[in-house]
Motif scaffolding. Sequence first.
Motif, PDB file in Angstrom:
ATOM      1  N   SER A 197      34.532 -36.059 -13.884  1.00  0.00           N
ATOM      2  CA  SER A 197      34.066 -35.269 -12.733  1.00  0.00           C
ATOM      3  C   SER A 197      32.563 -35.056 -12.803  1.00  0.00           C
ATOM      4  N   GLY A 198      32.014 -34.614 -11.697  1.00  0.00           N
ATOM      5  CA  GLY A 198      30.614 -34.213 -11.632  1.00  0.00           C
ATOM      6  C   GLY A 198      30.513 -32.868 -10.944  1.00  0.00           C
ATOM      7  N   ARG A 199      29.333 -32.311 -10.962  1.00  0.00           N
ATOM      8  CA  ARG A 199      29.073 -31.038 -10.278  1.00  0.00           C
ATOM      9  C   ARG A 199      28.218 -31.295  -9.050  1.00  0.00           C
ATOM     10  N   VAL A 200      28.647 -30.731  -7.936  1.00  0.00           N
ATOM     11  CA  VAL A 200      27.904 -30.806  -6.685  1.00  0.00           C
ATOM     12  C   VAL A 200      27.421 -29.401  -6.371  1.00  0.00           C
ATOM     13  N   PHE A 201      26.120 -29.276  -6.087  1.00  0.00           N
ATOM     14  CA  PHE A 201      25.506 -27.988  -5.796  1.00  0.00           C
ATOM     15  C   PHE A 201      25.159 -27.948  -4.305  1.00  0.00           C
ATOM     16  N   GLU A 202      25.731 -26.979  -3.632  1.00  0.00           N
ATOM     17  CA  GLU A 202      25.562 -26.853  -2.178  1.00  0.00           C
ATOM     18  C   GLU A 202      24.761 -25.590  -1.884  1.00  0.00           C
ATOM     19  N   LYS A 203      23.650 -25.748  -1.174  1.00  0.00           N
ATOM     20  CA  LYS A 203      22.853 -24.611  -0.724  1.00  0.00           C
ATOM     21  C   LYS A 203      23.589 -23.963   0.445  1.00  0.00           C
ATOM     22  N   VAL A 204      23.804 -22.655   0.344  1.00  0.00           N
ATOM     23  CA  VAL A 204      24.516 -21.905   1.375  1.00  0.00           C
ATOM     24  C   VAL A 204      23.535 -20.921   2.009  1.00  0.00           C
ATOM     25  N   GLU A 205      23.399 -20.985   3.321  1.00  0.00           N
ATOM     26  CA  GLU A 205      22.558 -20.040   4.050  1.00  0.00           C
ATOM     27  C   GLU A 205      23.382 -19.427   5.175  1.00  0.00           C
ATOM     28  N   VAL A 206      23.490 -18.110   5.150  1.00  0.00           N
ATOM     29  CA  VAL A 206      24.118 -17.396   6.253  1.00  0.00           C
ATOM     30  C   VAL A 206      22.981 -16.956   7.169  1.00  0.00           C
ATOM     31  N   ILE A 207      23.122 -17.277   8.449  1.00  0.00           N
ATOM     32  CA  ILE A 207      22.034 -17.144   9.418  1.00  0.00           C
ATOM     33  C   ILE A 207      22.499 -16.271  10.583  1.00  0.00           C
ATOM     34  N   ASN A 208      21.631 -15.371  11.045  1.00  0.00           N
ATOM     35  CA  ASN A 208      21.996 -14.516  12.178  1.00  0.00           C
ATOM     36  C   ASN A 208      21.611 -15.145  13.518  1.00  0.00           C
ATOM     37  N   GLN A 209      21.843 -14.397  14.577  1.00  0.00           N
ATOM     38  CA  GLN A 209      21.605 -14.888  15.939  1.00  0.00           C
ATOM     39  C   GLN A 209      20.128 -15.131  16.232  1.00  0.00           C
ATOM     40  N   ASN A 210      19.241 -14.606  15.390  1.00  0.00           N
ATOM     41  CA  ASN A 210      17.801 -14.833  15.567  1.00  0.00           C
ATOM     42  C   ASN A 210      17.288 -15.980  14.701  1.00  0.00           C
ATOM     43  N   ASP A 211      18.220 -16.728  14.099  1.00  0.00           N
ATOM     44  CA  ASP A 211      17.895 -17.820  13.184  1.00  0.00           C
ATOM     45  C   ASP A 211      17.225 -17.354  11.902  1.00  0.00           C
ATOM     46  N   ASP A 212      17.444 -16.085  11.522  1.00  0.00           N
ATOM     47  CA  ASP A 212      16.959 -15.560  10.248  1.00  0.00           C
ATOM     48  C   ASP A 212      18.036 -15.752   9.189  1.00  0.00           C
ATOM     49  N   VAL A 213      17.640 -16.225   8.022  1.00  0.00           N
ATOM     50  CA  VAL A 213      18.569 -16.296   6.897  1.00  0.00           C
ATOM     51  C   VAL A 213      18.793 -14.862   6.414  1.00  0.00           C
ATOM     52  N   VAL A 214      20.055 -14.451   6.346  1.00  0.00           N
ATOM     53  CA  VAL A 214      20.390 -13.100   5.902  1.00  0.00           C
ATOM     54  C   VAL A 214      21.001 -13.098   4.504  1.00  0.00           C
ATOM     55  N   LEU A 215      21.519 -14.240   4.078  1.00  0.00           N
ATOM     56  CA  LEU A 215      22.114 -14.367   2.752  1.00  0.00           C
ATOM     57  C   LEU A 215      21.917 -15.800   2.294  1.00  0.00           C
ATOM     58  N   ALA A 216      21.605 -15.962   1.015  1.00  0.00           N
ATOM     59  CA  ALA A 216      21.450 -17.304   0.450  1.00  0.00           C
ATOM     60  C   ALA A 216      22.101 -17.340  -0.925  1.00  0.00           C
ATOM     61  N   CYS A 217      22.708 -18.461  -1.229  1.00  0.00           N
ATOM     62  CA  CYS A 217      23.279 -18.667  -2.559  1.00  0.00           C
ATOM     63  C   CYS A 217      23.509 -20.155  -2.770  1.00  0.00           C
ATOM     64  N   GLU A 218      24.042 -20.470  -3.935  1.00  0.00           N
ATOM     65  CA  GLU A 218      24.365 -21.840  -4.268  1.00  0.00           C
ATOM     66  C   GLU A 218      25.843 -21.897  -4.631  1.00  0.00           C
ATOM     67  N   HIS A 219      26.566 -22.809  -4.021  1.00  0.00           N
ATOM     68  CA  HIS A 219      27.987 -23.010  -4.311  1.00  0.00           C
ATOM     69  C   HIS A 219      28.109 -24.246  -5.192  1.00  0.00           C
ATOM     70  N   ILE A 220      28.812 -24.092  -6.293  1.00  0.00           N
ATOM     71  CA  ILE A 220      28.978 -25.195  -7.240  1.00  0.00           C
ATOM     72  C   ILE A 220      30.424 -25.685  -7.165  1.00  0.00           C
ATOM     73  N   TYR A 221      30.569 -26.984  -6.995  1.00  0.00           N
ATOM     74  CA  TYR A 221      31.885 -27.620  -6.974  1.00  0.00           C
ATOM     75  C   TYR A 221      32.030 -28.534  -8.192  1.00  0.00           C
ATOM     76  N   ILE A 222      33.232 -28.616  -8.722  1.00  0.00           N
ATOM     77  CA  ILE A 222      33.599 -29.661  -9.664  1.00  0.00           C
ATOM     78  C   ILE A 222      34.336 -30.712  -8.833  1.00  0.00           C
ATOM     79  N   VAL A 223      33.839 -31.946  -8.862  1.00  0.00           N
ATOM     80  CA  VAL A 223      34.387 -32.992  -7.993  1.00  0.00           C
ATOM     81  C   VAL A 223      34.766 -34.208  -8.844  1.00  0.00           C
TER      82      VAL A 223
END
Length: 150
Positions: free
Chosen positions: A117-143
């Motif tokens: 397997s490998g690790r895939v790192f996904e950038k996660v951005e939660v965005i509001n109606q004004n196109d502002d990022v309100v939350l950011a994190c990284e999601h790690i998958y084992i694939v």
Amino acid sequence: MEITTYFEEYEIGDTRETFGRTITETDFVVHAGHTGDFFPHHMDREFMAKSEFGQRIAHGTMVFAIGVGLSATVINPAAFSYGYDRLRFVRPVFIGDTIHTKLTIARKQDDPKRPGSGRVFEKVEVINQNDDVVLACEHIYIVERREENA
């Protein structure tokens, strides 16, 4: 929907976006009940009217749960979540805000514990109606790899 995607098939820079979801009063009440977090920042209109925000702010954990939940649209039987890193609550979310999530494949690496397997790192951005990022994190998958490393 179920789609099998192996480690080798993930492409750095690939992006997907979810549909939107409007945050409601009910979300605040239900989340407070689930977590036990009844702090006035989330539940007391009068307390927050005097704050710099002027109104109640959403629980960060609720924004995270909803933002990540919006992205759960495809089941990949070759992958599982290894967790989240670098979680930041960038801006407040209020009742009536509509959020959606943007996900971008940021990087890949070998998994030192699992040669198949490998690790895939996904950038996660939660965005509001004004196109502002309100939350950011990284999601790690084992694939799973299509073929195990030699």
